[in-house]
Design a protein around this motif. Structure first.
Motif, short mmCIF file in Angstrom:
data_model
loop_
_atom_site.label_atom_id
_atom_site.label_comp_id
_atom_site.label_asym_id
_atom_site.label_seq_id
_atom_site.Cartn_x
_atom_site.Cartn_y
_atom_site.Cartn_z
N GLY A 16 0.84 -1.19 0.00
CA GLY A 16 0.00 0.00 0.00
C GLY A 16 0.87 1.25 0.00
O GLY A 16 1.78 1.36 0.82
N THR A 17 0.63 2.15 -0.94
CA THR A 17 1.47 3.34 -1.08
C THR A 17 0.70 4.64 -0.89
O THR A 17 1.32 5.71 -0.89
N GLY A 18 -0.60 4.57 -0.76
CA GLY A 18 -1.38 5.80 -0.74
C GLY A 18 -1.19 6.53 -2.05
O GLY A 18 -1.07 5.90 -3.11
N ASP A 19 -1.10 7.83 -2.01
CA ASP A 19 -0.89 8.58 -3.26
C ASP A 19 0.56 9.06 -3.37
O ASP A 19 0.85 9.96 -4.13
N LYS A 20 1.46 8.44 -2.63
CA LYS A 20 2.85 8.91 -2.56
C LYS A 20 3.79 8.28 -3.57
O LYS A 20 4.90 8.73 -3.73
N PHE A 21 3.37 7.23 -4.25
CA PHE A 21 4.29 6.51 -5.14
C PHE A 21 3.61 6.32 -6.48
O PHE A 21 2.74 5.47 -6.63
N ARG A 22 3.99 7.12 -7.46
CA ARG A 22 3.40 7.05 -8.80
C ARG A 22 4.39 6.40 -9.76
O ARG A 22 5.58 6.72 -9.74
N TYR A 23 3.90 5.53 -10.59
CA TYR A 23 4.76 4.80 -11.53
C TYR A 23 3.96 4.48 -12.79
O TYR A 23 2.74 4.61 -12.83
N TRP A 24 4.70 4.04 -13.81
CA TRP A 24 4.11 3.62 -15.08
C TRP A 24 4.55 2.20 -15.37
O TRP A 24 5.56 1.73 -14.85
N GLU A 25 3.81 1.55 -16.24
CA GLU A 25 4.15 0.20 -16.65
C GLU A 25 5.57 0.17 -17.22
O GLU A 25 5.96 1.06 -17.96
N GLY A 26 6.32 -0.86 -16.88
CA GLY A 26 7.67 -1.01 -17.37
C GLY A 26 8.73 -0.51 -16.41
O GLY A 26 9.92 -0.75 -16.61
N GLN A 27 8.32 0.18 -15.36
CA GLN A 27 9.30 0.69 -14.41
C GLN A 27 9.58 -0.32 -13.30
O GLN A 27 8.85 -1.29 -13.11
N SER A 28 10.65 -0.05 -12.56
CA SER A 28 11.04 -0.88 -11.42
C SER A 28 10.99 -0.02 -10.17
O SER A 28 10.94 1.20 -10.24
N LEU A 94 10.85 -9.81 1.93
CA LEU A 94 9.55 -9.53 1.33
C LEU A 94 8.59 -10.70 1.50
O LEU A 94 7.43 -10.51 1.88
N CYS A 95 9.06 -11.91 1.23
CA CYS A 95 8.18 -13.08 1.33
C CYS A 95 7.76 -13.36 2.78
O CYS A 95 6.70 -13.93 3.01
N ASP A 96 8.59 -12.98 3.74
CA ASP A 96 8.27 -13.21 5.16
C ASP A 96 7.48 -12.05 5.77
O ASP A 96 7.04 -12.15 6.92
N SER A 97 7.31 -10.96 5.05
CA SER A 97 6.62 -9.79 5.61
C SER A 97 5.14 -10.09 5.80
O SER A 97 4.57 -10.97 5.16
N SER A 98 4.54 -9.33 6.68
CA SER A 98 3.11 -9.46 7.00
C SER A 98 2.41 -8.15 6.72
O SER A 98 3.05 -7.08 6.70
N PRO A 99 1.09 -8.18 6.54
CA PRO A 99 0.36 -6.93 6.36
C PRO A 99 0.66 -5.96 7.50
O PRO A 99 0.69 -6.34 8.67
N GLY A 100 0.94 -4.72 7.15
CA GLY A 100 1.26 -3.70 8.14
C GLY A 100 2.75 -3.49 8.35
O GLY A 100 3.14 -2.48 8.94
N ASP A 101 3.59 -4.42 7.90
CA ASP A 101 5.03 -4.24 8.03
C ASP A 101 5.48 -3.08 7.15
O ASP A 101 4.95 -2.87 6.06
N GLU A 102 6.48 -2.34 7.61
CA GLU A 102 7.00 -1.22 6.85
C GLU A 102 8.03 -1.71 5.84
O GLU A 102 8.90 -2.53 6.17
N VAL A 103 7.92 -1.22 4.61
CA VAL A 103 8.86 -1.56 3.53
C VAL A 103 9.39 -0.24 2.97
O VAL A 103 8.60 0.62 2.57
N HIS A 104 10.71 -0.08 2.97
CA HIS A 104 11.32 1.14 2.45
C HIS A 104 11.52 1.01 0.94
O HIS A 104 12.21 0.11 0.48
N LEU A 105 10.89 1.93 0.19
CA LEU A 105 10.93 1.90 -1.27
C LEU A 105 11.75 3.06 -1.82
O LEU A 105 11.83 4.13 -1.21
#
Length: 134
Positions: A16-28, A94-105
């Motif tokens: 979940g990113t809210g409206d803070k992370f905008r991207y287009w198809e093909g990006q990483s 990532l695979c061990d993360s749970s809903p609500g865990d913080e992920v730095h992007l």
């Protein structure tokens, strides 16, 4: 190509990113796993992942981003077991993360991929580096 008997699993990660992370198809995007690199003593470095969702996210509101992540494991044929010293730091985080865990992007990075509008039936060949195409 990974066969059905290969070690590991593929995890669908929805962030979940809210409206803070905008991207287009093909990006990483980059993920910075928590912790310290045992070899350098410095914080873990960023790992890039291909974005699996469209710019509208899984919720069609643009407030999420999805990744398909293969858990990186190493099978040691000599010991007949997985070697925990060689497991993927970020894929396992990532695979061990749970809903609500913080992920730095970080990111998004890379050029966008737009489909040809003038001829939508055009055949496409898609190639990717790193984690591949989701």
């Amino acid at each position: 190509i990974v066969g059905p008997a290969a070690p590991g699993e593929v995890c669908h990660i929805r962030i979940g990113t809210g409206d803070k992370f905008r991207y287009w198809e093909g990006q990483s995007l980059g993920v910075i796993p928590p912790g310290v690199n045992a070899k350098t003593g410095k914080p873990n470095a960023v790992r890039l992942y291909s974005i699996a969702s469209t710019r509208y996210g899984d919720d069609a509101k643009g407030s999420s981003v999805s990744l398909c992540v293969r858990r990186a494991l190493y099978w040691d044929a000599d010991t007949g077991a997985h070697d925990p010293a060689k497991k993927g730091v970020c894929s396992n985080f990532l695979c061990d993360s749970s809903p609500g865990d913080e992920v730095h992007l970080t990111g998004p990075t890379g050029k966008v991929m737009l489909m040809p509008e003038h001829e939508p039936a055009t055949d496409l060949i898609m190639l990717a580096t790193g984690t591949g195409i989701a």
